[in-house]
Write a protein that holds these residues in place. Sequence first.
Motif, short mmCIF file in Angstrom:
data_model
loop_
_atom_site.label_atom_id
_atom_site.label_comp_id
_atom_site.label_asym_id
_atom_site.label_seq_id
_atom_site.Cartn_x
_atom_site.Cartn_y
_atom_site.Cartn_z
N CYS A 96 0.86 -1.19 0.00
CA CYS A 96 0.00 0.00 0.00
C CYS A 96 0.89 1.23 0.00
N ILE A 97 0.63 2.13 -0.96
CA ILE A 97 1.46 3.34 -1.05
C ILE A 97 0.66 4.59 -0.66
N CYS A 98 -0.53 4.39 -0.11
CA CYS A 98 -1.36 5.55 0.25
C CYS A 98 -0.69 6.35 1.36
N TYR B 151 -9.90 1.58 5.94
CA TYR B 151 -9.14 1.58 4.70
C TYR B 151 -9.98 0.94 3.58
N THR C 113 -7.84 0.62 -1.55
CA THR C 113 -7.37 1.31 -2.75
C THR C 113 -6.26 0.54 -3.48
N CYS C 114 -5.31 0.00 -2.74
CA CYS C 114 -4.13 -0.60 -3.36
C CYS C 114 -4.24 -2.11 -3.56
ZN LIG Z 1 -3.12 2.04 -0.28
#
Ligand SMILES: [Zn+2]
Length: 302
Positions: free
Chosen positions: A103-105, A123, A126-127
């Motif tokens: 996860c890069i959020c 969460y 998203t990733c």
């Molecule tokens: Zn993420």
Amino acid sequence: MSDSNFHYRGRFAPSPTGQLHFGSLVTAVASYLEARSQKGDWLVRIEDIDELRNIPGSADDILRTLERYGFEWDDDILYQTRRKQIYEDVLQALIDKKLIYRCICSRKDLRENNEMGQQGLAYPGTCEDKNHPEDIAHALRIRTSNQIIEFSDAIMGVYTQNLKQEIGDFIIRRRDGLFAYQLAVVIDDAFQNITHVVRGVDLLDSTPRQIFLQQHLSYTQPAYAHLPVAVDAQGDKISKHNGSGGIDQYKPVPALFAALRFLGQQPDPALTKASLNTIWQWALEHWNMNKIPAIEKIPYTD
Ligand SMILES: [Zn+2]
């Protein structure tokens, strides 16, 4: 328990972020008395996994205070910072099971895009299917499932949580490379054969995440009891950070008396002038977990 091999193992797991204060003393007293009243072991673990928060010398300071207060622990003290290879191995097992993703959020991304869950921001995944490359700074998250996790807390009663909806896929290893508390605590409770966890109610909503990990790692699930936490006049948890809840490191009896009263044990007022041995003897003879109030916050003034 019908199992004749059953042996109670409890623990106290402070973080070395300051001196022992009233809030953690309450947890130490309750976990200790419950373990001893069950003829069980009581272990001490230093939860120093979040290295950015550790204060040098504070682990030794906490241990010396516990000694002065008359606590006696079993087994060697476990330090999480010495167990990183174990956590790495377990993480690899979860990766092999295809449960982990990068996860890069950023915090900002999450604030802007997230739906509100019960515990703040859940969460949204998203990733999950992005398959981000390894060389971008990333955290590791575990895939949760859309099912209710339920357990019966010895003090707070039945607690349920839909992990996916209320928490979302959660972090196992942080972006800064440190292992998340949720992973370390589950591995350590299993490693130390902890049968009963007694701790503050501020960790109640973490328990389903820990049960979820125990299930994926085929660990035995301990029994849980979550204690009310001491709060100041504003309703905030007293802590070493806001400077409240300090206890006299050298005068254990008044603080132990206050902890027993906080835990609903109705200690005899004469005990405020008793010896350390006498107050512990009284506490062991009269300890009754059913007397602990099943409320989340109790005001405390020192
Ligand atoms: Zn993420």
